[in-house]
Design a protein around this motif. Structure first.
Motif, PDB file in Angstrom:
ATOM      1  N   PRO A 301      51.836  45.211  32.216  1.00  0.00           N
ATOM      2  CA  PRO A 301      50.806  46.232  32.022  1.00  0.00           C
ATOM      3  C   PRO A 301      49.467  45.550  31.720  1.00  0.00           C
ATOM      4  CG  PRO A 301      52.302  46.170  30.134  1.00  0.00           C
ATOM      5  CD  PRO A 301      52.811  45.161  31.117  1.00  0.00           C
ATOM      6  N   LEU A 302      48.605  45.500  32.692  1.00  0.00           N
ATOM      7  CA  LEU A 302      47.321  44.821  32.529  1.00  0.00           C
ATOM      8  C   LEU A 302      46.196  45.815  32.778  1.00  0.00           C
ATOM      9  CD1 LEU A 302      47.996  41.610  34.680  1.00  0.00           C
ATOM     10  CD2 LEU A 302      48.112  41.775  32.190  1.00  0.00           C
ATOM     11  N   ALA A 303      45.003  45.415  32.372  1.00  0.00           N
ATOM     12  CA  ALA A 303      43.831  46.238  32.686  1.00  0.00           C
ATOM     13  C   ALA A 303      43.009  45.513  33.740  1.00  0.00           C
ATOM     14  CB  ALA A 303      43.001  46.456  31.436  1.00  0.00           C
ATOM     15  N   ASP A 304      42.236  46.268  34.510  1.00  0.00           N
ATOM     16  CA  ASP A 304      41.340  45.631  35.478  1.00  0.00           C
ATOM     17  C   ASP A 304      40.314  44.764  34.757  1.00  0.00           C
ATOM     18  OD1 ASP A 304      42.481  46.526  37.797  1.00  0.00           O
ATOM     19  OD2 ASP A 304      41.340  48.409  37.814  1.00  0.00           O
ATOM     20  N   GLU A 305      39.967  43.668  35.403  1.00  0.00           N
ATOM     21  CA  GLU A 305      39.035  42.710  34.786  1.00  0.00           C
ATOM     22  C   GLU A 305      37.637  42.892  35.360  1.00  0.00           C
ATOM     23  OE1 GLU A 305      39.933  39.723  32.854  1.00  0.00           O
ATOM     24  OE2 GLU A 305      41.938  40.532  32.500  1.00  0.00           O
ATOM     25  N   THR A 306      37.255  44.100  35.629  1.00  0.00           N
ATOM     26  CA  THR A 306      36.034  44.366  36.383  1.00  0.00           C
ATOM     27  C   THR A 306      34.804  43.630  35.846  1.00  0.00           C
ATOM     28  OG1 THR A 306      36.993  46.548  36.501  1.00  0.00           O
ATOM     29  CG2 THR A 306      34.853  46.260  37.544  1.00  0.00           C
ATOM     30  N   LEU A 312      31.401  36.566  36.638  1.00  0.00           N
ATOM     31  CA  LEU A 312      31.737  35.327  37.361  1.00  0.00           C
ATOM     32  C   LEU A 312      31.132  35.336  38.762  1.00  0.00           C
ATOM     33  CD1 LEU A 312      35.489  34.845  36.394  1.00  0.00           C
ATOM     34  CD2 LEU A 312      33.653  33.194  35.964  1.00  0.00           C
ATOM     35  N   ARG A 313      31.185  36.489  39.395  1.00  0.00           N
ATOM     36  CA  ARG A 313      30.642  36.602  40.755  1.00  0.00           C
ATOM     37  C   ARG A 313      29.134  36.431  40.743  1.00  0.00           C
ATOM     38  NH1 ARG A 313      33.883  41.384  43.888  1.00  0.00           N
ATOM     39  NH2 ARG A 313      32.502  40.683  45.552  1.00  0.00           N
ATOM     40  N   TRP A 322      33.947  34.892  48.447  1.00  0.00           N
ATOM     41  CA  TRP A 322      35.398  34.851  48.587  1.00  0.00           C
ATOM     42  C   TRP A 322      36.029  36.155  48.087  1.00  0.00           C
ATOM     43  CZ3 TRP A 322      39.287  34.473  44.678  1.00  0.00           C
ATOM     44  CH2 TRP A 322      40.561  34.100  45.139  1.00  0.00           C
ATOM     45  N   MET A 323      35.521  36.628  46.943  1.00  0.00           N
ATOM     46  CA  MET A 323      36.027  37.900  46.393  1.00  0.00           C
ATOM     47  C   MET A 323      35.821  39.040  47.401  1.00  0.00           C
ATOM     48  SD  MET A 323      37.404  37.837  43.301  1.00  0.00           S
ATOM     49  CE  MET A 323      37.210  39.544  42.757  1.00  0.00           C
ATOM     50  N   THR A 324      34.676  39.019  48.064  1.00  0.00           N
ATOM     51  CA  THR A 324      34.374  40.101  49.009  1.00  0.00           C
ATOM     52  C   THR A 324      35.285  40.050  50.225  1.00  0.00           C
ATOM     53  OG1 THR A 324      32.075  39.828  48.370  1.00  0.00           O
ATOM     54  CG2 THR A 324      32.511  41.212  50.296  1.00  0.00           C
ATOM     55  N   LYS A 325      35.469  38.868  50.757  1.00  0.00           N
ATOM     56  CA  LYS A 325      36.176  38.760  52.036  1.00  0.00           C
ATOM     57  C   LYS A 325      37.674  38.532  51.893  1.00  0.00           C
ATOM     58  CE  LYS A 325      33.117  39.609  54.976  1.00  0.00           C
ATOM     59  NZ  LYS A 325      33.296  40.861  55.720  1.00  0.00           N
ATOM     60  N   ASN A 326      38.092  37.802  50.892  1.00  0.00           N
ATOM     61  CA  ASN A 326      39.480  37.335  50.862  1.00  0.00           C
ATOM     62  C   ASN A 326      40.344  38.004  49.800  1.00  0.00           C
ATOM     63  OD1 ASN A 326      37.968  35.568  52.430  1.00  0.00           O
ATOM     64  ND2 ASN A 326      39.261  33.794  51.964  1.00  0.00           N
ATOM     65  N   VAL A 327      39.763  38.932  49.055  1.00  0.00           N
ATOM     66  CA  VAL A 327      40.533  39.562  47.981  1.00  0.00           C
ATOM     67  C   VAL A 327      40.612  41.064  48.223  1.00  0.00           C
ATOM     68  CG1 VAL A 327      40.672  39.966  45.490  1.00  0.00           C
ATOM     69  CG2 VAL A 327      39.894  37.752  46.356  1.00  0.00           C
ATOM     70  N   GLN A 328      41.812  41.582  48.089  1.00  0.00           N
ATOM     71  CA  GLN A 328      42.088  42.987  48.415  1.00  0.00           C
ATOM     72  C   GLN A 328      42.519  43.718  47.150  1.00  0.00           C
ATOM     73  OE1 GLN A 328      42.262  44.333  51.601  1.00  0.00           O
ATOM     74  NE2 GLN A 328      43.288  46.269  51.097  1.00  0.00           N
ATOM     75  N   ALA A 329      42.057  44.969  47.002  1.00  0.00           N
ATOM     76  CA  ALA A 329      42.456  45.762  45.832  1.00  0.00           C
ATOM     77  C   ALA A 329      43.965  45.979  45.818  1.00  0.00           C
ATOM     78  CB  ALA A 329      41.742  47.105  45.861  1.00  0.00           C
ATOM     79  N   HIS A 330      44.516  46.123  44.647  1.00  0.00           N
ATOM     80  CA  HIS A 330      45.959  46.227  44.435  1.00  0.00           C
ATOM     81  C   HIS A 330      46.260  47.568  43.785  1.00  0.00           C
ATOM     82  CE1 HIS A 330      49.988  45.018  43.137  1.00  0.00           C
ATOM     83  NE2 HIS A 330      49.843  43.868  43.773  1.00  0.00           N
ATOM     84  N   LYS A 331      47.442  48.108  44.046  1.00  0.00           N
ATOM     85  CA  LYS A 331      47.766  49.410  43.444  1.00  0.00           C
ATOM     86  C   LYS A 331      47.992  49.303  41.935  1.00  0.00           C
ATOM     87  CE  LYS A 331      52.684  49.026  44.071  1.00  0.00           C
ATOM     88  NZ  LYS A 331      53.929  49.328  44.670  1.00  0.00           N
ATOM     89  N   GLU A 332      48.358  48.108  41.444  1.00  0.00           N
ATOM     90  CA  GLU A 332      48.590  47.936  40.007  1.00  0.00           C
ATOM     91  C   GLU A 332      47.302  47.469  39.330  1.00  0.00           C
ATOM     92  OE1 GLU A 332      51.512  48.347  38.203  1.00  0.00           O
ATOM     93  OE2 GLU A 332      52.482  49.111  40.030  1.00  0.00           O
ATOM     94  N   ALA A 333      46.971  48.089  38.202  1.00  0.00           N
ATOM     95  CA  ALA A 333      45.785  47.664  37.459  1.00  0.00           C
ATOM     96  C   ALA A 333      45.939  46.203  37.044  1.00  0.00           C
ATOM     97  CB  ALA A 333      45.602  48.539  36.226  1.00  0.00           C
ATOM     98  N   GLY A 334      44.848  45.461  37.150  1.00  0.00           N
ATOM     99  CA  GLY A 334      44.864  44.080  36.686  1.00  0.00           C
ATOM    100  C   GLY A 334      45.388  43.083  37.709  1.00  0.00           C
TER     101      GLY A 334
END
Ligand code: SF4
Lengths: 553, 161
Positions: A301-306, A312-313, A322-334
């Motif tokens: 059980p984690l929280a998003d690190e928005t 950092l970005r 890299w975050m924009t292009k290579n990272v995809q949102a996940h259904k689980e928070a965090g």
């Protein structure tokens, strides 16, 4: 992920013994080459221009770090120490010796892997979305259904000698189709009916190759328990009625087109009525058994690190890209899903060395619960990364050269092995990819261009899926010289469409310039942030033609 | 040397012989009559005699179904081993038309196909040569279990385990 029980293991082990016996008979001269051919193809073994090629099944692209280490080990011991990730989420060894293949298969079986039906005129590996099970907008995780199809299609006695190869893909996302299901022999879209029950919309007769066609809907809603019997009915109709007189007209798409989808549906339904309620009908117990393997992921059980990620970005531009292009949102928070870019300029897309595979395996253990996926774009995906680990993972990937923020961009080329490796090729494809990648090496510029699929095939067989690239490139032979035909507007997603040919083909040395002109027209015509494909759909081909074929003045 | 495999054993001929004309059919004790001649043969009084049907890759499965009565054997003669239609036809005969006689493979099929052919309902194999007939009992059962229901095993693995 699915773990073999004793039955699964026994079937794979015995298949290894069977293939060993067949190989020995062939080597002893007791089995003719043309008869060994379908037997070895059914076990993934091609004989290519230079040497045999062994295609290893990665069911729906999913594998463990242990399996990846085994692949690394096998490629080092039996091959030249590198492998190739294919557009169908499988892995190829390029130079194994025929004599060694039984031993390789035995090694693979020890980690629950095999090469069964990765080639030949049979039902191939079922593919799906590389983000299956971790994206928020899914009707349901498609992987258990892929596994059920894998079991049903594995060593199916009736469908080992089909008119031609047969590919099935499943999609669970409601808004996107990363599995290109409309371009498969059968495409299954998970849907909910009016009562909220999950089932499938079934498409049939899609495919690429010489006659690219988008699949047509043959059934708007199929109960999930009926999946296997319905597939069996389609395959049976195809096995009996598919053409066997001309291999270029043998795919199911030609049959569906010739009969019309309504007549085809009638034949399937007539067959299905006979077998619908047979013991092959799936039980809830079996569906739940298979599903249980995919729900067992251990999420904390984690929280998003928005906020933390945002700062950092802000501080670090390469990380931001890299975050924009290579990272995809996940259904689980965090959590997040991360794509590793396995494409390096000058190397065939999707190639990786044994050392790289081991590095990836180590990172998967450290950052993504020991699992990874192979994507259609020939990249690797870590599906379950903690957001708090993203920066550390990025640093590790960057050090190893897997962090190019090019996923989904023009430089994330899909490309077949082409004339450098493939006996069927009309033209080389890898040097074209390389020349284009070099032309567009300014990351900021690439980044601004947004999502753009560039797909390259070395011949009409379309292994590089050129028809469904936003920009497609096809190698053609003109009186012994290598030329390249360009098409625009292909789309593998929900708006499935085949690209249109721009005009006369080009010489290899002109290709980077041609692509540059196409991109220039796009950049000049787009409204803010408008994607390439939408500009092509809006303007049509004319402005691109004018620029590309303009007489030098 | 035998080239027929029946009940997983290489055996000498069981008497069935392929014929290619009505005269030969009436002369033979146990003729295998080409499907295209079956109707004519019946009209000529052959119905009282035991005969089998010889199905070639040019024949129509619908016609075979129409001609089906109490024949003790149906032979599918492969023109090319890669023609997978016979696998489906045999299953349909067993599972949808309750055919319980012998279904025989003949012509150009490979010993390596016998395991799948058996699972589709074939029960005897008229091989291309003795060596192949001798090979079959040893290789047929290497893969001993299967996921799917088939003509031999009415339940798929998931209902059996
Ligand atoms: S598209 Fe043609 S050249 Fe490329 S891998 Fe396929 S068969 Fe070979």
């Amino acid at each position: 992920m699915y773990v073999y029980d004793s039955y699964d293991q026994q079937i794979v082990d015995q298949r290894v013994v069977q293939f060993k016996e067949q190989t020995e008979r062939f080597l002893a001269g007791q089995l003719a080459a043309e008869e060994f051919l379908p037997l070895r193809l059914q076990n993934g073994l091609y004989v290519q221009r230079h040497a045999p090629m062994l295609r290893i099944a990665v069911p729906y692209g999913l594998m463990t770090s242990t399996q990846l280490r085994k692949i690394a080990d096998v490629s080092r011991r039996f091959d030249k120490g590198y492998v190739h990730f294919t557009t169908r989420q499988n892995i190829q060894l390029n130079w194994p010796a025929l004599e060694d293949v039984p031993e390789i298969l035995k090694e693979l079986a020890s980690v629950q892997m095999h090469a069964i039906q990765t080639s030949g005129n049979c039902i191939r590996n079922t593919t799906t979305d590389q983000f299956a099970g971790v994206i928020a907008d899914e009707i349901e995780d498609p992987r258990p259904w892929c596994e059920l199809i894998r079991q049903w299609s594995t060593l199916h006695p009736e469908f080992a000698f089909l008119p031609r190869k047969f590919k099935i893909a499943v999609n669970g996302s409601q808004s996107e189709d990363r599995a290109a299901i409309r371009f498969h022999d059968i495409g299954l879209q998970l849907v909910k009916n009016d009562e909220g029950k999950t089932g499938f919309k079934v498409y049939v007769g899609g495919g690429l190759g010489r006659t690219p066609l988008a699949g047509q809907e043959v059934r708007s809603y199929l109960e999930q328990e009926d999946l296997i019997t319905y597939l069996e009915a389609i395959l049976r109709v195809y096995n009996v009625h598919g053409r066997r007189d001309n291999k270029y007209k043998a795919r199911i798409k030609i049959l569906v087109k010739a009969l019309g989808v309504d007549k085809f549906r009638e034949l399937v339904d007539a067959q299905w009525q006979m077998i619908k309620d047979s013991p092959n009908r799936l039980t809830d117990e079996e569906i739940n058994r298979v599903k249980s393997y995919f729900t067992a992921v251990d999420y904390q059980p984690l929280a998003d690190e928005t906020e933390k990620l945002a700062s950092l970005r802000f501080e670090n531009d390469p990380f931001d890209k890299w975050m924009t292009k290579n990272v995809q949102a996940h259904k689980e928070a965090g959590y997040a899903a991360v794509t590793l870019s396995v494409k390096k300029v000058g190397h065939p897309p999707g190639d990786a060395t044994d050392t790289e595979l081991e590095q990836i395996a180590d990172l998967a253990d450290q950052f993504s619960q020991g699992e990874l996926r192979v994507s259609h774009q020939q990249n690797v995906v870590f599906s379950d990364v903690k957001q708090s680990d993203l920066f550390a993972l990025w640093q590790a990937l960057d050090a190893l050269g897997f962090a190019d923020p090019t996923v989904g961009t023009l430089n994330d080329v899909i490309c077949c092995p082409g004339g450098d490796y493939c006996a069927l090729a009309n033209a080389k494809s890898i040097p074209i990819a390389e020349a284009i990648q070099t032309e567009f090496n300014d990351l900021d510029y690439l980044f601004d261009l947004g999502d753009l699929d560039l797909n390259i095939s070395g011949c009409m067989n379309a292994c590089g899926h050129h028809h469904i690239g936003h920009i497609g490139v096809l190698g053609v032979d003109k009186k012994g010289e290598e030329f390249y035909q360009v098409s625009l507007g292909g789309d593998s997603g929900v708006n499935a469409q085949v690209g249109k040919i721009l005009g006369p083909s080009f010489k290899a040395e002109d290709m980077p310039g041609v692509i540059k002109k196409i991109i220039d027209v796009f950049v000049e015509s787009r409204s803010e942030e408008e994607p390439f494909i939408s500009v092509v759909n809006r303007l049509g081909l004319e402005p691109f033609k004018e620029r590309v074929y303009a007489k030098a003045s | 040397m035998p080239k027929l495999v029946k009940n997983n054993q290489a055996v000498e001929s069981d008497g069935w012989i392929e014929v290619d004309s009505l005269e030969a059919a009436s002369a033979a004790l146990q003729p295998l009559i080409p499907l295209s001649l079956v109707t004519e043969a019946r009209n000529n009084g052959l119905a009282d005699k035991q005969y089998g049907i010889l199905f070639s890759d040019q024949d129509s499965f619908e016609v075979l179904l129409e001609s089906l009565s109490e024949q003790p054997v149906i032979v599918f003669k492969f023109g090319k081993f890669a023609d997978g239609r016979f696998f489906t036809f045999a299953r349909e005969l067993r599972e949808q038309h309750a055919y319980s006689g012998d279904i025989r493979a003949a012509g150009d099929f490979m010993p390596d196909q016998v395991a799948f052919l058996s699972r589709c309902g074939f029960t005897s194999f008229d091989c291309r040569n003795e060596a192949e007939a001798a090979l079959i009992p040893g290789i047929k059962g290497i893969v001993s279990n299967a996921y799917q229901a088939d003509a031999q095993q009415p339940e798929p693995l998931f209902r059996r385990k």
